[in-house]
Write an enzyme that holds these catalytic residues in place. Structure first.
Site, mmCIF file in Angstrom:
data_model
loop_
_atom_site.group_PDB
_atom_site.id
_atom_site.type_symbol
_atom_site.label_atom_id
_atom_site.label_comp_id
_atom_site.label_asym_id
_atom_site.label_seq_id
_atom_site.Cartn_x
_atom_site.Cartn_y
_atom_site.Cartn_z
ATOM 1 C CG ASP A 5 -18.575 6.459 -10.508
ATOM 2 O OD1 ASP A 5 -18.954 4.972 -10.953
ATOM 3 O OD2 ASP A 5 -18.519 6.577 -8.903
ATOM 4 C CE LYS A 7 -13.625 1.410 -13.430
ATOM 5 N NZ LYS A 7 -14.435 2.670 -13.292
ATOM 6 N N GLY A 42 -21.328 -0.458 -12.189
ATOM 7 C CA GLY A 42 -22.147 0.383 -13.267
ATOM 8 C C GLY A 42 -21.519 0.831 -14.435
ATOM 9 C CG HIS A 43 -18.924 -0.612 -16.797
ATOM 10 N ND1 HIS A 43 -17.568 -0.271 -15.901
ATOM 11 C CD2 HIS A 43 -17.799 -2.051 -16.228
ATOM 12 C CE1 HIS A 43 -16.804 -0.855 -15.310
ATOM 13 N NE2 HIS A 43 -16.886 -2.113 -15.494
ATOM 14 C CD GLN A 94 -16.485 -1.235 -7.163
ATOM 15 O OE1 GLN A 94 -15.095 -2.533 -7.357
ATOM 16 N NE2 GLN A 94 -17.804 -2.141 -7.783
HETATM 17 P P1 GDP Z 1 -17.592 3.651 -14.802
HETATM 18 O O1 GDP Z 1 -17.985 3.073 -14.261
HETATM 19 O O2 GDP Z 1 -16.056 4.150 -14.913
HETATM 20 O O3 GDP Z 1 -17.539 3.166 -17.077
HETATM 21 O O4 GDP Z 1 -18.049 5.086 -15.130
HETATM 22 P P2 GDP Z 1 -19.770 5.793 -15.834
HETATM 23 O O5 GDP Z 1 -20.425 4.647 -16.188
HETATM 24 O O6 GDP Z 1 -19.904 5.767 -14.434
HETATM 25 O O7 GDP Z 1 -19.167 6.330 -17.527
HETATM 26 C C1 GDP Z 1 -19.567 7.847 -17.212
HETATM 27 C C2 GDP Z 1 -20.356 8.649 -17.326
HETATM 28 O O8 GDP Z 1 -19.541 9.050 -18.265
HETATM 29 C C3 GDP Z 1 -20.831 7.587 -18.355
HETATM 30 O O9 GDP Z 1 -22.292 7.723 -18.574
HETATM 31 C C4 GDP Z 1 -20.378 7.733 -20.042
HETATM 32 O O10 GDP Z 1 -21.524 7.384 -21.218
HETATM 33 C C5 GDP Z 1 -19.621 9.364 -19.505
HETATM 34 N N1 GDP Z 1 -18.432 9.401 -20.130
HETATM 35 C C6 GDP Z 1 -17.449 8.248 -20.430
HETATM 36 N N2 GDP Z 1 -16.467 8.840 -20.619
HETATM 37 C C7 GDP Z 1 -16.832 10.345 -21.320
HETATM 38 C C8 GDP Z 1 -15.776 11.573 -21.664
HETATM 39 O O11 GDP Z 1 -14.953 11.200 -22.072
HETATM 40 N N3 GDP Z 1 -16.928 12.763 -22.177
HETATM 41 C C9 GDP Z 1 -18.447 12.882 -21.836
HETATM 42 N N4 GDP Z 1 -18.841 14.068 -21.591
HETATM 43 N N5 GDP Z 1 -18.606 11.611 -21.247
HETATM 44 C C10 GDP Z 1 -18.190 10.425 -21.047
#
Ligand code: GDP
Length: 431
Positions: free
Chosen positions: A13, A16, A40-41, A225
């Site tokens: 999370d 990525k 989940g992306h 992950q």
């Molecule tokens: P992943 O599984 O690593 O892709 O992570 P997630 O899907 O949980 O993404 C994290 C959340 O943070 C998503 O809702 C993104 O839109 C949001 N997000 C990603 N980068 C940033 C950032 O730099 N700032 C903020 N405020 N939100 C972000």
């Protein structure tokens, strides 16, 4: 030509999805190499949110081919559902933009049922899996009784295998867990239909990858992950069932280590974790709540609230060692604005002794008390910043400190969920 591996440096999370979506315009091939639809992306494009679980995040970039490698476990219903949504949204007009390895293992209904039945039975000791059947599918792969995507294309092989495996699975489900049996006849019909619909996408993806490398294309390997959920290097047993480290690219995609140019470790500017397991720098109470609210830290796949805490440099150092990062991306720096005093864990104290390295055993990690370093926070909203020099001095000092503590340059900084809310200090796909 550059090959870049982008992997999570924490417990997943890390954002990525957003970063891979930002990197994808520079790549022609985006590859997933492990995990399943528990990743989940969340992608936000033009204010519209898309959550992808299996299809690589490069899909929203028209010029990319998106490959699901043999190391991934594929739930055909989920994959077909995502493909339909992408088709409806006009994103996926040409099936050749998604390639699925015939060697990838298939998640079947008994995997999901067993996943849930076990977590239910484990109660207090539950791992906190997403209940999507990923772990049980990997178990069957290791036990050499899995069904692979290519098997879905051969009704005879498929029917025989499903009937054989069903006997054992239904025994476990019914006799041990008291759950209902899976109806193998209807499963067989369904599985043949999955094969028919997936056929246009199925390929020997190692060849696709090899020819992309020969043609000098930029290839982006998209991790799911994060390091501390890796089955070997994570906080076992509170881990996922695959290898998430950069090295897993080689086996999971079918590419030699000599072909990998760069490894980007992705971290948040703080730390989060979903599910059970130790978390030394966890913030309990209102401070943790505030971070959760500011960062909207709720699971993309399950909606579960994420546990939140300070950035942990001990973890990042360990991840840098195991993955051989050539650069770091620090995400969600904007979330920290408005916090007066920022802290970074720089070491642990375990049984009164200072420890600089991430401990080997779960028991030690559980007893680890972080040694914090304090940094002045920043008030400004960072989301308009487009260059490193635009960041407030205290935010830059925080990033510089991460770089120094981990010993890896911070080349990308994300300051919001939108694509353009990204500060690039060094181009990742440079030759
Ligand atoms: P992943 O599984 O690593 O892709 O992570 P997630 O899907 O949980 O993404 C994290 C959340 O943070 C998503 O809702 C993104 O839109 C949001 N997000 C990603 N980068 C940033 C950032 O730099 N700032 C903020 N405020 N939100 C972000």
């Amino acid at each position: 030509m550059t090959t870049l591996v982008a992997v999570g440096a924490q417990w997943g999370d890390e954002g990525k999805g957003k970063l891979v979506d930002w990197l994808a315009p520079q790549a022609q091939l985006v590859v997933r190499f492990h995990g399943g639809n528990n990743a989940g992306h969340t992608l936000v494009v033009d204010g519209e949110q898309t959550i992808l679980h299996v299809v690589p995040s490069g899909i929203l970039q028209p010029g990319t081919v998106n490959l699901i490698g043999p190391g991934v476990v594929v739930d055909p219903e989920i994959l077909l559902g995502e493909l339909s949504v992408l088709q409806e949204r006009g994103v996926l007009r040409d099936p050749s933009r998604v390639r699925v390895s015939g060697r990838a293992h298939v998640i079947l209904p008994w995997h999901r049922a067993l996943d849930k039945a076990r977590e239910e039975r484990a109660r207090g000791r539950a791992i906190g899996t997403t209940g999507r059947g990923i772990g049980p599918a990997y178990e069957d792969k290791a036990a050499r009784r899995g069904i692979r995507v290519a098997d879905l294309l051969d009704a005879e092989v498929l029917g025989e295998a499903l009937r054989r495996i069903a006997e054992q699975k239904n025994f476990e489900l019914v006799e041990y867990y008291g759950w209902e049996a899976i109806d193998v006849e209807s499963l067989e019909r369904e599985a043949v239909e999955w094969g028919r619909r997936l056929e246009p996408y199925v390929e020997h993806t190692e060849r696709t990858l090899e020819s992309a490398l020969r043609d000098g294309l930029n290839v982006l390997f998209e991790g799911a992950q994060g390091n501390f959920l890796d089955i070997d290097h994570g906080t076992y047993p509170y881990v996922t069932s695959s290898n998430c480290v950069a090295g897993a690219v080689c086996a999971g995609a079918g590419v030699g280590p000599t072909r990998i140019d760069r490894v980007l470790g992705i971290t948040k500017a703080y730390t989060t974790r979903v599910g059970g397991g130790p978390f030394p720098s966890e913030l309990e109470g209102e401070a943790g709540e505030a971070l959760r609210r500011a960062g909207e830290e709720f699971g993309a796949t399950t909606g579960r609230p994420r546990r939140c805490g300070w950035l942990d440099a001990v973890m990042l150092r360990e991840a840098a060692t195991v993955n051989g990062y050539t650069a770091l991306a620090v995400n969600k720096l904007d979330v920290l604005s408005g916090i007066d005093e920022l802290k970074i864990a720089i070491a642990y104290e375990i049984d009164g002794k200072r420890v600089e390295d991430f401990p080997m055993t779960l028991a030690e990690i559980e007893r680890a008390v972080p040694v914090y370093e304090s940094h002045p926070g920043f008030e400004e909203n960072l989301r308009e910043c487009r260059d490193y020099s635009h960041l407030p001095a205290t935010a830059r000092a925080y990033v510089d400190r991460i770089e120094a503590l981990v010993g890896v340059p911070v080349e990308l900084i994300s300051i919001g969920p939108e694509r353009e809310e990204t500060i690039c200090r060094v181009e990742p796909f440079r030759d």
